[in-house]
Motif scaffolding. Structure first.
Motif, PDB file in Angstrom:
ATOM      1  N   SER A 202      30.798  36.683  38.085  1.00  0.00           N
ATOM      2  CA  SER A 202      31.351  36.189  39.348  1.00  0.00           C
ATOM      3  C   SER A 202      30.745  36.924  40.546  1.00  0.00           C
ATOM      4  N   TYR A 203      30.574  38.251  40.440  1.00  0.00           N
ATOM      5  CA  TYR A 203      30.022  39.038  41.542  1.00  0.00           C
ATOM      6  C   TYR A 203      29.274  40.241  40.978  1.00  0.00           C
ATOM      7  N   MET A 204      28.271  40.720  41.738  1.00  0.00           N
ATOM      8  CA  MET A 204      27.663  42.019  41.497  1.00  0.00           C
ATOM      9  C   MET A 204      27.519  42.695  42.849  1.00  0.00           C
ATOM     10  N   MET A 205      28.364  43.694  43.083  1.00  0.00           N
ATOM     11  CA  MET A 205      28.437  44.361  44.376  1.00  0.00           C
ATOM     12  C   MET A 205      27.934  45.794  44.237  1.00  0.00           C
ATOM     13  N   THR A 206      27.021  46.218  45.132  1.00  0.00           N
ATOM     14  CA  THR A 206      26.630  47.622  45.201  1.00  0.00           C
ATOM     15  C   THR A 206      27.213  48.209  46.481  1.00  0.00           C
ATOM     16  N   THR A 207      27.909  49.317  46.346  1.00  0.00           N
ATOM     17  CA  THR A 207      28.698  49.847  47.462  1.00  0.00           C
ATOM     18  C   THR A 207      28.024  50.987  48.203  1.00  0.00           C
ATOM     19  N   GLY A 208      26.916  51.532  47.669  1.00  0.00           N
ATOM     20  CA  GLY A 208      26.194  52.575  48.390  1.00  0.00           C
ATOM     21  C   GLY A 208      27.036  53.805  48.639  1.00  0.00           C
ATOM     22  N   ASN A 209      26.977  54.318  49.861  1.00  0.00           N
ATOM     23  CA  ASN A 209      27.667  55.567  50.199  1.00  0.00           C
ATOM     24  C   ASN A 209      29.163  55.411  50.410  1.00  0.00           C
ATOM     25  N   GLU A 210      29.630  54.179  50.522  1.00  0.00           N
ATOM     26  CA  GLU A 210      31.061  53.906  50.663  1.00  0.00           C
ATOM     27  C   GLU A 210      31.679  54.642  51.858  1.00  0.00           C
ATOM     28  N   ALA A 211      31.077  54.474  53.008  1.00  0.00           N
ATOM     29  CA  ALA A 211      31.654  55.075  54.209  1.00  0.00           C
ATOM     30  C   ALA A 211      33.068  54.561  54.453  1.00  0.00           C
ATOM     31  N   GLN A 212      33.304  53.302  54.110  1.00  0.00           N
ATOM     32  CA  GLN A 212      34.637  52.731  54.306  1.00  0.00           C
ATOM     33  C   GLN A 212      35.087  51.930  53.094  1.00  0.00           C
ATOM     34  N   THR A 213      34.286  50.982  52.659  1.00  0.00           N
ATOM     35  CA  THR A 213      34.652  50.088  51.560  1.00  0.00           C
ATOM     36  C   THR A 213      34.032  50.608  50.269  1.00  0.00           C
ATOM     37  N   GLY A 214      34.871  50.791  49.245  1.00  0.00           N
ATOM     38  CA  GLY A 214      34.373  51.373  48.011  1.00  0.00           C
ATOM     39  C   GLY A 214      34.938  50.723  46.770  1.00  0.00           C
ATOM     40  N   LEU A 215      34.942  51.492  45.691  1.00  0.00           N
ATOM     41  CA  LEU A 215      35.360  50.972  44.397  1.00  0.00           C
ATOM     42  C   LEU A 215      36.766  50.402  44.439  1.00  0.00           C
ATOM     43  N   ALA A 216      37.690  51.128  45.033  1.00  0.00           N
ATOM     44  CA  ALA A 216      39.090  50.698  45.003  1.00  0.00           C
ATOM     45  C   ALA A 216      39.255  49.337  45.664  1.00  0.00           C
ATOM     46  N   GLU A 217      38.637  49.156  46.822  1.00  0.00           N
ATOM     47  CA  GLU A 217      38.761  47.876  47.533  1.00  0.00           C
ATOM     48  C   GLU A 217      38.153  46.736  46.720  1.00  0.00           C
ATOM     49  N   MET A 218      37.013  47.002  46.075  1.00  0.00           N
ATOM     50  CA  MET A 218      36.373  45.965  45.278  1.00  0.00           C
ATOM     51  C   MET A 218      37.198  45.608  44.046  1.00  0.00           C
ATOM     52  N   VAL A 219      37.710  46.617  43.369  1.00  0.00           N
ATOM     53  CA  VAL A 219      38.517  46.353  42.181  1.00  0.00           C
ATOM     54  C   VAL A 219      39.772  45.574  42.563  1.00  0.00           C
ATOM     55  N   ARG A 220      40.374  45.917  43.681  1.00  0.00           N
ATOM     56  CA  ARG A 220      41.572  45.197  44.113  1.00  0.00           C
ATOM     57  C   ARG A 220      41.241  43.742  44.467  1.00  0.00           C
ATOM     58  N   PHE A 221      40.098  43.521  45.090  1.00  0.00           N
ATOM     59  CA  PHE A 221      39.662  42.149  45.397  1.00  0.00           C
ATOM     60  C   PHE A 221      39.422  41.376  44.109  1.00  0.00           C
ATOM     61  N   TYR A 222      38.713  41.981  43.159  1.00  0.00           N
ATOM     62  CA  TYR A 222      38.437  41.312  41.887  1.00  0.00           C
ATOM     63  C   TYR A 222      39.729  41.029  41.116  1.00  0.00           C
ATOM     64  N   ALA A 223      40.690  41.941  41.215  1.00  0.00           N
ATOM     65  CA  ALA A 223      41.951  41.756  40.483  1.00  0.00           C
ATOM     66  C   ALA A 223      42.648  40.473  40.907  1.00  0.00           C
ATOM     67  N   ALA A 224      42.508  40.097  42.177  1.00  0.00           N
ATOM     68  CA  ALA A 224      43.160  38.886  42.682  1.00  0.00           C
ATOM     69  C   ALA A 224      42.252  37.669  42.660  1.00  0.00           C
ATOM     70  N   ASP A 225      40.995  37.838  42.275  1.00  0.00           N
ATOM     71  CA  ASP A 225      40.021  36.752  42.357  1.00  0.00           C
ATOM     72  C   ASP A 225      40.181  35.787  41.182  1.00  0.00           C
ATOM     73  N   PRO A 226      40.277  34.494  41.434  1.00  0.00           N
ATOM     74  CA  PRO A 226      40.495  33.530  40.337  1.00  0.00           C
ATOM     75  C   PRO A 226      39.287  33.346  39.427  1.00  0.00           C
ATOM     76  N   HIS A 227      38.084  33.711  39.892  1.00  0.00           N
ATOM     77  CA  HIS A 227      36.891  33.530  39.061  1.00  0.00           C
ATOM     78  C   HIS A 227      36.704  34.668  38.055  1.00  0.00           C
ATOM     79  N   THR A 228      37.366  35.797  38.277  1.00  0.00           N
ATOM     80  CA  THR A 228      37.075  37.026  37.548  1.00  0.00           C
ATOM     81  C   THR A 228      38.059  37.254  36.414  1.00  0.00           C
ATOM     82  N   GLY A 229      37.514  37.561  35.216  1.00  0.00           N
ATOM     83  CA  GLY A 229      38.358  37.851  34.060  1.00  0.00           C
ATOM     84  C   GLY A 229      38.266  39.274  33.584  1.00  0.00           C
TER      85      GLY A 229
END
Length: 718
Positions: A202-229
């Motif tokens: 569904s997605y492949m995201m690289t977050t780099g240095n994560e000045a603001q948006t990082g793993l937690a935000e991505m995992v939370r987005f994926y958790a609610a995403d209907p395409h992601t299992g």
């Protein structure tokens, strides 16, 4: 422009919405060059070739046009309401661009530039300032130092390198894997490997240095995403442990497995990670412990994160039972037996009922057992494969299945796979089909059939075994961590004695233990010789005499512990000897007094400890105690809230567990009493955040029903 936010603001704004990264209604590419093949033009081509239909605005210092698109010269000239800005700028221009995006009301920005925290303290400060500007302005910021991302669900590809466009997610393929990685190279490797197997992404995201948006935000987005299992993570550092654990729990609540690879077991690996993204190294052991406790399946290799990701997408409920094996090779049976033991994966015998059912279908020379070797029968009676698969999967002791077959000619390979699918139909237990000869590509019809039925196909029996072992260990640990209806004692919050900050003397530490109802020897603190004589007379000889001062960390080394004092005259002499020893070892040290305690019977010496990790919170430790904890390091780490049965399981996982079970005529230890102490220490660490460390060494364990005794205790407060 809006003013730069005050970094000292006490209440930071809420985290911005990251949806514009994935599905923006409009895009601006900032830093566009008219030079053919420039990074900005590559990004534009990837968007257009992927089929993005929204308006794309261009900003570049030279202005002009690019094809039919005008190139504006300043961000302020952009129309209002743009959702995503892609910053193709050097590091020194990023701050002003982010501030201009905030002023324009842009909702999200992607920053490719490097030269920030990975370069040292000056770069880290610049990165923090840019993040503060973005957060104060409600701008979601990805990067810096990201290489971009793929949204396969919407064919929206933000990458600064030319792409062979990947396939768009087909909703008919079912749930897909979402990847988030702190390395573009590793993220791309995982994605390409899974796509080559026909695993939907569904997605492949690289977050780099994560000045603001990082793993937690991505995992939370994926958790609610209907395409992601399922969610696959490559993490080099987790910057906010609490946020990450909360996001992981949210994903598990949604029934989405989270699989993570996190290097850093060695100092060299930690140093490499720091130089890559500028993140400071954390406590890797604490990370593993608490991530697993939150429901993250942590793996150790790139192969495992790919294999286990594919497996858990197809079978999101991890197994707890043993392994079943069906093969056409007796050698594979032998090799598998060698593999499973070090992997901690059991291969149970087939139950009598299933063996009898299987016997009806096998010739006399093929015994009905696990592992099941169907030999050459697979060539002239291939339906036996379906029978064997179905029979083993129906066995209650078997939690997962591996079918490992040689690579036949194309038509037979499809026939065998079809029989495997028939046998596994209706079962929720993880099943992997390995077609050997891994360097030879399978037939197209084989691939098509596997993808149609979402079969988990691998080419290496060893990799398949490792994947099943990972999933099984995870399933077992998750099952053990679930509290039973009545799991251990109900623990009240202890009322602790008043303590000064820092390390406490043993006598004060034992007051804390008594408040927890943890047994300690009878005795008290004596400030004078007369006190000592009265205490000894009250508790009875023989006694032990221990010098007491918070600064005296190693009493025995200083001659501050005298044992087996038999009577009053011996105690008078010991009192003087003790003070003379301390005076020589630590001149000028003022003692609180001396602890006079009843000598107790010998038993098995254990250690129970706890420390408060600055990222991950309280971590418990249990192991062989006394001098053995330093000599052997045989310890297990535990989260602070494990149920009683899981604590006992951790005790039995010690390398020296034979000593706990009873060894060379010694009785087994009272494991329930030890587990009770561990649970009480964990409860204390959760209830009293001012306590940073506890060390009970030794905790002497006696025989079944005889309990434990804490002979020494160290408590450290903030």
């Amino acid at each position: 422009m809006k003013p730069t936010p005050d970094a000292a603001t006490s209440t930071p704004p809420a985290a911005p919405d990251i949806r514009p990264f994935f599905r923006p209604a409009s895009v601006a590419i900032i830093g566009m060059s008219s030079k053919p093949g420039s990074a900005g033009q590559v990004v534009l081509a990837n968007l257009v070739n992927g089929g993005y239909q929204g308006p794309i605005h261009l900003v570049g210092r030279s202005g002009g046009t690019l094809g039919e698109r005008p190139v504006l010269t300043d961000i302020s000239q952009l129309p209002d309401g743009i959702e995503l800005a892609i910053l193709m700028l050097p590091s020194e221009a990023v701050r002003d661009a982010v501030q201009a995006c905030v002023a324009k009301g842009i909702r999200g920005a992607v920053c490719f530039a490097s030269g920030f925290a990975e370069m040292g303290e000056a770069g880290r400060q610049q990165q923090q300032e840019i993040a503060a500007i973005a957060r104060a302005g409600g701008l979601a910021l990805l990067g810096p130092n990201t290489v971009g991302y793929f949204n396969y669900a919407d064919a929206f590809y933000v990458m600064m390198v030319p792409l062979v466009l990947p396939p768009r997610l087909n909703p008919e393929d079912g749930p897909a894997i979402a990847i988030v990685a702190q390395s573009g190279g590793v993220g791309a490797h995982i994605a390409a490997s899974l796509l080559a197997r026909g695993v939907p992404l569904s997605y492949m995201m690289t977050t780099g240095n994560e000045a603001q948006t990082g793993l937690a935000e991505m995992v939370r987005f994926y958790a609610a995403d209907p395409h992601t299992g399922a969610i696959v993570i490559y993490a080099e550092q987790i910057r906010s442990a609490a946020d990450f654990l909360d996001a992981a729990r949210a994903a598990r609540t949604q029934g989405k497995p989270v699989i993570m690879l996190h290097p850093g077991r060695s100092e060299q690996s930690q140093a490499a990670a720091q130089s890559h993204t500028g993140a400071l190294a954390g406590n890797h052991a604490a990370m593993q412990l608490m991530a697993r406790h939150a429901g993250v399946l942590v793996v150790d290799t790139l192969e495992e994160v790919i294999d286990v990701g594919q497996l858990m997408l197809r079978y999101p409920v991890p197994p707890t039972g043993g392994l079943g094996l069906v093969t056409a090779s007796g050698a594979i049976c032998g090799l598998a037996q060698d593999y499973v033991e070090p992997l901690g994966l059991a291969m149970p015998a087939l139950s009598a009922a299933q063996a009898e059912q299987l016997r009806e279908h096998l010739p006399a020379f093929l015994p009905p057992r696990n592992p099941l070797d169907i030999g050459t029968l697979s060539a002239y009676q291939p339906s036996i494969l379906a029978t064997g698969v179905a029979t083993l999967l129906a066995d209650p002791g078997i939690g997962s299945l591996l079918v490992s077959m040689p690579m036949p000619e194309p038509a037979a390979s499809v026939e065998w796979l079809d029989y495997f699918l028939q046998g596994a139909a209706g079962s929720r237990k993880p099943a992997i089909y390995v077609m050997q000869n891994e360097d030879t590509p399978p037939a197209d019809a084989f691939v098509a059939l596997a993808r149609k039925h979402r079969a988990v196909i691998m080419r290496s029996p060893e990799r398949a075994l490792r994947a099943l072992a990972c999933a099984t260990r995870f399933g077992q640990s998750q099952a053990a961590a679930r509290p039973a209806a009545a799991s251990g004692p109900a623990l009240a919050t202890a009322v602790l004695p008043a303590m000064r900050p820092g390390a406490q003397a043993e006598w004060m530490g034992k007051q804390v233990l008594r408040a927890l109802a943890i047994p300690t020897p009878a005795g008290e603190l004596a400030r004078t010789l007369d006190d000592a004589l009265q205490i000894a007379a009250s508790i009875g000889y023989p006694v032990v005499l221990k010098a007491q001062a918070a600064q005296l960390a190693h009493k025995s080394d200083a001659g501050g512990v005298l044992l087996n004092i038999a009577d009053a005259p011996a105690l008078r002499s010991a009192w003087q000897t003790l003070h003379d020893n301390i005076g020589r070892a630590v001149p000028g040290l003022a003692l609180d007094g001396a602890l006079v305690e009843k000598m107790g019977p010998r038993g098995l010496e254990l250690v129970v400890g706890a420390s408060r990790d600055p990222q991950w919170g309280p971590i418990l430790m249990v192991g062989l105690g006394g001098v053995w904890v330093e000599a052997l390091g045989d310890v297990q780490l535990l989260p602070p809230d494990l149920p009683h049965e899981a604590i006992v399981g951790k005790l039995l996982a010690l390398k020296g567990n034979k000593l706990l079970r009873g060894f060379r005529g010694q009785p087994p230890a009272d494991l329930d009493a030890v587990a009770d102490v561990v649970a009480r220490v964990g409860h204390l660490m959760l209830a009293h955040p001012d306590i940073t460390e506890i060390d009970i060494n030794p905790l002497v364990a006696y025989g079944p029903g005889r309990g434990v005794m804490a002979l020494d205790a160290l408590v450290v407060t903030r």
